[in-house]
Structures are given as C-alpha cells and as structure tokens.
Motif scaffolding. Structure first.
Motif, PDB file in Angstrom:
ATOM      1  N   LEU A   4      -7.397  12.496   6.657  1.00 29.55           N
ATOM      2  CA  LEU A   4      -7.215  11.074   6.368  1.00 29.55           C
ATOM      3  C   LEU A   4      -6.550  10.335   7.525  1.00 29.55           C
ATOM      4  O   LEU A   4      -6.280   9.139   7.421  1.00 29.55           O
ATOM      5  CB  LEU A   4      -6.371  10.907   5.097  1.00 29.55           C
ATOM      6  N   GLN A   5      -6.285  11.064   8.609  1.00 30.81           N
ATOM      7  CA  GLN A   5      -5.628  10.504   9.795  1.00 30.81           C
ATOM      8  C   GLN A   5      -4.282   9.868   9.429  1.00 30.81           C
ATOM      9  O   GLN A   5      -3.940   8.769   9.872  1.00 30.81           O
ATOM     10  CB  GLN A   5      -6.540   9.477  10.486  1.00 30.81           C
ATOM     11  N   LEU A   6      -3.543  10.616   8.621  1.00 31.29           N
ATOM     12  CA  LEU A   6      -2.207  10.203   8.222  1.00 31.29           C
ATOM     13  C   LEU A   6      -1.193  11.168   8.810  1.00 31.29           C
ATOM     14  O   LEU A   6      -1.514  12.297   9.172  1.00 31.29           O
ATOM     15  CB  LEU A   6      -2.074  10.197   6.689  1.00 31.29           C
ATOM     16  N   ILE A   7       0.056  10.718   8.871  1.00 36.35           N
ATOM     17  CA  ILE A   7       1.165  11.581   9.241  1.00 36.35           C
ATOM     18  C   ILE A   7       2.139  11.602   8.067  1.00 36.35           C
ATOM     19  O   ILE A   7       2.086  10.721   7.200  1.00 36.35           O
ATOM     20  CB  ILE A   7       1.868  11.093  10.529  1.00 36.35           C
ATOM     21  N   PRO A   8       3.005  12.603   7.984  1.00 38.19           N
ATOM     22  CA  PRO A   8       3.929  12.688   6.849  1.00 38.19           C
ATOM     23  C   PRO A   8       4.710  11.403   6.598  1.00 38.19           C
ATOM     24  O   PRO A   8       4.970  11.046   5.446  1.00 38.19           O
ATOM     25  CB  PRO A   8       4.846  13.844   7.236  1.00 38.19           C
ATOM     26  N   LYS A   9       5.079  10.694   7.667  1.00 42.10           N
ATOM     27  CA  LYS A   9       5.871   9.464   7.499  1.00 42.10           C
ATOM     28  C   LYS A   9       5.085   8.346   6.816  1.00 42.10           C
ATOM     29  O   LYS A   9       5.669   7.334   6.404  1.00 42.10           O
ATOM     30  CB  LYS A   9       6.398   8.994   8.848  1.00 42.10           C
ATOM     31  N   ASP A  10       3.779   8.511   6.685  1.00 41.45           N
ATOM     32  CA  ASP A  10       2.984   7.512   5.970  1.00 41.45           C
ATOM     33  C   ASP A  10       3.127   7.641   4.458  1.00 41.45           C
ATOM     34  O   ASP A  10       2.737   6.736   3.711  1.00 41.45           O
ATOM     35  CB  ASP A  10       1.495   7.660   6.332  1.00 41.45           C
ATOM     36  N   LEU A  11       3.665   8.760   3.993  1.00 43.48           N
ATOM     37  CA  LEU A  11       3.794   8.995   2.559  1.00 43.48           C
ATOM     38  C   LEU A  11       4.922   8.159   1.964  1.00 43.48           C
ATOM     39  O   LEU A  11       5.997   8.040   2.544  1.00 43.48           O
ATOM     40  CB  LEU A  11       4.053  10.475   2.283  1.00 43.48           C
ATOM     41  N   SER A  12       4.659   7.609   0.789  1.00 44.64           N
ATOM     42  CA  SER A  12       5.670   6.812   0.086  1.00 44.64           C
ATOM     43  C   SER A  12       6.471   7.647  -0.899  1.00 44.64           C
ATOM     44  O   SER A  12       7.600   7.294  -1.251  1.00 44.64           O
ATOM     45  CB  SER A  12       5.002   5.658  -0.674  1.00 44.64           C
ATOM     46  N   ALA A  13       5.875   8.751  -1.366  1.00 45.19           N
ATOM     47  CA  ALA A  13       6.544   9.617  -2.343  1.00 45.19           C
ATOM     48  C   ALA A  13       5.762  10.920  -2.436  1.00 45.19           C
ATOM     49  O   ALA A  13       4.623  11.018  -1.983  1.00 45.19           O
ATOM     50  CB  ALA A  13       6.612   8.948  -3.715  1.00 45.19           C
ATOM     51  N   MET A  30       0.844  -1.189   0.000  1.00 41.98           N
ATOM     52  CA  MET A  30       0.000   0.000   0.000  1.00 41.98           C
ATOM     53  C   MET A  30       0.881   1.242   0.000  1.00 41.98           C
ATOM     54  O   MET A  30       1.823   1.339   0.784  1.00 41.98           O
ATOM     55  CB  MET A  30      -0.907   0.001   1.237  1.00 41.98           C
ATOM     56  N   SER A  31       0.573   2.160  -0.889  1.00 40.71           N
ATOM     57  CA  SER A  31       1.391   3.371  -0.985  1.00 40.71           C
ATOM     58  C   SER A  31       0.505   4.610  -1.008  1.00 40.71           C
ATOM     59  O   SER A  31      -0.515   4.652  -1.700  1.00 40.71           O
ATOM     60  CB  SER A  31       2.260   3.333  -2.249  1.00 40.71           C
ATOM     61  N   TYR A  32       0.908   5.598  -0.235  1.00 42.89           N
ATOM     62  CA  TYR A  32       0.253   6.904  -0.249  1.00 42.89           C
ATOM     63  C   TYR A  32       1.197   7.884  -0.937  1.00 42.89           C
ATOM     64  O   TYR A  32       2.369   8.001  -0.543  1.00 42.89           O
ATOM     65  CB  TYR A  32      -0.031   7.386   1.170  1.00 42.89           C
ATOM     66  N   ILE A  33       0.693   8.565  -1.952  1.00 38.80           N
ATOM     67  CA  ILE A  33       1.502   9.541  -2.668  1.00 38.80           C
ATOM     68  C   ILE A  33       0.824  10.901  -2.563  1.00 38.80           C
ATOM     69  O   ILE A  33      -0.378  11.036  -2.821  1.00 38.80           O
ATOM     70  CB  ILE A  33       1.681   9.154  -4.146  1.00 38.80           C
ATOM     71  N   LEU A  34       1.606  11.899  -2.186  1.00 34.78           N
ATOM     72  CA  LEU A  34       1.133  13.278  -2.120  1.00 34.78           C
ATOM     73  C   LEU A  34       1.389  13.934  -3.472  1.00 34.78           C
ATOM     74  O   LEU A  34       2.517  13.946  -3.957  1.00 34.78           O
ATOM     75  CB  LEU A  34       1.877  14.041  -1.021  1.00 34.78           C
ATOM     76  N   ASN A  35       0.331  14.460  -4.092  1.00 30.46           N
ATOM     77  CA  ASN A  35       0.429  15.092  -5.404  1.00 30.46           C
ATOM     78  C   ASN A  35       0.217  16.600  -5.274  1.00 30.46           C
ATOM     79  O   ASN A  35      -0.772  17.038  -4.666  1.00 30.46           O
ATOM     80  CB  ASN A  35      -0.624  14.509  -6.349  1.00 30.46           C
ATOM     81  N   LEU A  36       1.133  17.381  -5.854  1.00 34.40           N
ATOM     82  CA  LEU A  36       1.074  18.837  -5.764  1.00 34.40           C
ATOM     83  C   LEU A  36       1.007  19.442  -7.160  1.00 34.40           C
ATOM     84  O   LEU A  36       1.858  19.155  -8.008  1.00 34.40           O
ATOM     85  CB  LEU A  36       2.306  19.386  -5.040  1.00 34.40           C
ATOM     86  N   GLU A  37       0.007  20.276  -7.398  1.00 34.66           N
ATOM     87  CA  GLU A  37      -0.156  20.956  -8.688  1.00 34.66           C
ATOM     88  C   GLU A  37      -0.254  22.459  -8.444  1.00 34.66           C
ATOM     89  O   GLU A  37      -1.223  22.954  -7.871  1.00 34.66           O
ATOM     90  CB  GLU A  37      -1.417  20.440  -9.390  1.00 34.66           C
ATOM     91  N   THR A  38       0.781  23.185  -8.852  1.00 30.51           N
ATOM     92  CA  THR A  38       0.831  24.637  -8.623  1.00 30.51           C
ATOM     93  C   THR A  38       1.267  25.402  -9.865  1.00 30.51           C
ATOM     94  O   THR A  38       1.712  26.533  -9.763  1.00 30.51           O
ATOM     95  CB  THR A  38       1.809  24.958  -7.469  1.00 30.51           C
ATOM     96  N   ALA A  39       1.136  24.802 -11.029  1.00 32.03           N
ATOM     97  CA  ALA A  39       1.668  25.414 -12.250  1.00 32.03           C
ATOM     98  C   ALA A  39       0.809  26.556 -12.778  1.00 32.03           C
ATOM     99  O   ALA A  39       1.271  27.345 -13.603  1.00 32.03           O
ATOM    100  CB  ALA A  39       1.823  24.357 -13.338  1.00 32.03           C
ATOM    101  N   THR A  40      -0.440  26.638 -12.310  1.00 33.49           N
ATOM    102  CA  THR A  40      -1.340  27.692 -12.771  1.00 33.49           C
ATOM    103  C   THR A  40      -1.937  28.403 -11.557  1.00 33.49           C
ATOM    104  O   THR A  40      -1.440  28.269 -10.446  1.00 33.49           O
ATOM    105  CB  THR A  40      -2.464  27.110 -13.647  1.00 33.49           C
ATOM    106  N   LYS A  41      -3.046  29.099 -11.742  1.00 35.77           N
ATOM    107  CA  LYS A  41      -3.710  29.774 -10.627  1.00 35.77           C
ATOM    108  C   LYS A  41      -4.338  28.789  -9.651  1.00 35.77           C
ATOM    109  O   LYS A  41      -4.713  29.163  -8.539  1.00 35.77           O
ATOM    110  CB  LYS A  41      -4.786  30.729 -11.154  1.00 35.77           C
ATOM    111  N   ASN A  42      -4.470  27.533 -10.052  1.00 34.40           N
ATOM    112  CA  ASN A  42      -5.059  26.520  -9.190  1.00 34.40           C
ATOM    113  C   ASN A  42      -4.012  25.952  -8.234  1.00 34.40           C
ATOM    114  O   ASN A  42      -3.053  25.314  -8.659  1.00 34.40           O
ATOM    115  CB  ASN A  42      -5.655  25.387 -10.033  1.00 34.40           C
ATOM    116  N   CYS A  43      -4.183  26.209  -6.952  1.00 31.18           N
ATOM    117  CA  CYS A  43      -3.328  25.600  -5.929  1.00 31.18           C
ATOM    118  C   CYS A  43      -4.016  24.313  -5.513  1.00 31.18           C
ATOM    119  O   CYS A  43      -5.075  24.330  -4.878  1.00 31.18           O
ATOM    120  CB  CYS A  43      -3.181  26.548  -4.746  1.00 31.18           C
ATOM    121  N   SER A  44      -3.435  23.173  -5.867  1.00 31.66           N
ATOM    122  CA  SER A  44      -4.131  21.902  -5.759  1.00 31.66           C
ATOM    123  C   SER A  44      -3.274  20.848  -5.073  1.00 31.66           C
ATOM    124  O   SER A  44      -2.103  20.667  -5.421  1.00 31.66           O
ATOM    125  CB  SER A  44      -4.540  21.427  -7.164  1.00 31.66           C
ATOM    126  N   VAL A  45      -3.868  20.153  -4.105  1.00 30.51           N
ATOM    127  CA  VAL A  45      -3.180  19.106  -3.345  1.00 30.51           C
ATOM    128  C   VAL A  45      -4.077  17.870  -3.302  1.00 30.51           C
ATOM    129  O   VAL A  45      -5.281  17.976  -3.025  1.00 30.51           O
ATOM    130  CB  VAL A  45      -2.887  19.564  -1.897  1.00 30.51           C
TER     131      VAL A  45
END
Length: 222
Positions: free
Chosen positions: A52-61, A1-16
């Motif tokens: 989501l009751q996660l902590i940063p260390k739960d992230l895989s990438a 099981m892997s949790y991945i944090l996705n960040l999109e900031t290339a336009t006016k949309n600040c998206s996580v």
C-alpha cells in the motif's frame, strides 16, 4: 483520513488487514493446521504496508482481536499490537473475536452463534441477533444434544466447530455455515473504525487478552 492496522490471531488463522476509514483495503491471512503466527504475523504486516506504499507512522491505531481463543495466538497478536502502539505512540483498540466471526454472515432472521473450538466438545460461544448485537455474553460451554433446545427460531452456526457440533445439534432450525470457519481481520475494519471515532481505546500497558479459561500446561507421559 485514518489507516488502522487490524490483527486477528485468536485461532489458526493468522490474519492482517489494513483499513482506510473503516473499509478494508488489503488483507493477508493464512490458516494452517499448526499455528504459524510467530513466523507469519510480522511478515504479513510488512507486506501489507509495502504493497500500500505506507510506513508505520501512517497508521492511526492498531486493533487486535481480544479473544476468546488460542492462548498462544492471542499472546502473539496482543504483544505485537502493544509493541507497535508503544513505538508509534498510537492507540490500541480491542475487538471481540466472536463478533468478528459472526460478522462474516449476513442473516435476515434468527440468531447467529459463532463458536470457537475449545477442545473435546467444549466451545467458546456467544449469541448475536441479525444486527450483530450481542444478546448473550461469551461462555465456555459443553455442546450436547440439549444445547439450545429451548429455541425454535432459526439458529445460524459459524466457526471451526461445525463437524463435531453437527453430531449432536440436529434440530431442523439449526443451520451450519461450513464456509465460515475462522475470524478474519478484514471483518474487524468496521468495528475498529467505530471505536476509533469514539476514542474507545484500551490501556496499552495493562490490556490483556480475554482468555475466558486459565491456560493449562500438560506434562507429557513419555
């Protein structure tokens, strides 16, 4: 099981978005006339993890939209992603911004052309087939009435350039999808998980956003 944090900031949309095994399970985003990425990005990350009751260390990438797009927006997103990867000792994944934008449309025929505003009549664009495979690389181009005129197949346009592009791109085979304006982190999940499984990572220390054009500083005439 892997949790991945996705960040999109290339336009006016600040998206996580946070994805579990390639599926978006939570997304927070806001598109404003003025860029609010510096204020909102870290808040959205914290809120997503908490809900989501996660902590940063739960992230895989961490995956970040690599551009092209706003110089400032890209810098903020990439800097944040790098900081998290360094602190957590996890890999960094880079995703094509225009592919993320094109992914919001399902088309059965023709091609998809995502366009990001680059001021005046210039846009950042690429061409994808209906399977979201890139068939023309990213370009910074001036849109004129002669743009894409050699094609008779259906062309689907998405992005924040619809209003200005419609004034010159008037052929019957041109279709503008006005509801798709900005790329979103929720569309990154499939692509980032695919790269994660392939160990397709970028170097955290040396990775730079894909600006496509040099950043220009203008001096006020006042």
């Amino acid at each position: 099981m892997s949790y991945i944090l996705n960040l999109e900031t290339a336009t006016k949309n600040c998206s996580v978005a946070i994805a579990k095994d390639g599926k978006t399970i939570l997304c927070k985003e806001m598109a404003e006339a003025g860029y609010s990425h510096a204020e909102k990005l870290h808040v959205f990350i914290e809120e997503c993890l908490q809900e989501l009751q996660l902590i940063p260390k739960d992230l895989s990438a961490v995956a970040v939209s690599q551009g092209p797009g706003s110089y400032t927006g890209l810098r903020i997103g990439v800097s944040t992603a790098k900081g998290l990867c360094f602190a957590l000792n996890i890999p960094l994944i880079a995703i094509d911004t225009l592919q993320v934008l094109a992914s919001q449309l399902t088309a059965s025929e023709g091609v998809i052309i995502p366009m990001i505003d680059a001021r005046r009549m210039e846009v950042y664009s690429a061409i994808f087939n209906c399977n979201l495979e890139k068939i023309r690389d990213v370009q910074a181009e001036i849109i004129t009435e002669n743009s894409f005129e050699e094609s008779n197949e259906t062309i689907h346009f998405v992005g924040d350039c619809s209003e200005k592009a419609k004034t010159v791109l008037t052929k019957a085979n041109f279709i503008f999808h006005d509801e798709i304006v900005y790329p979103s982190a929720k569309e990154m999940s499939v692509w980032s998980f695919d790269k994660f499984k392939k160990n397709d990572f970028v170097n955290v220390a040396y990775f730079e956003p894909y600006y496509l054009k040099d950043f220009m500083i203008t001096v006020s005439k006042k």
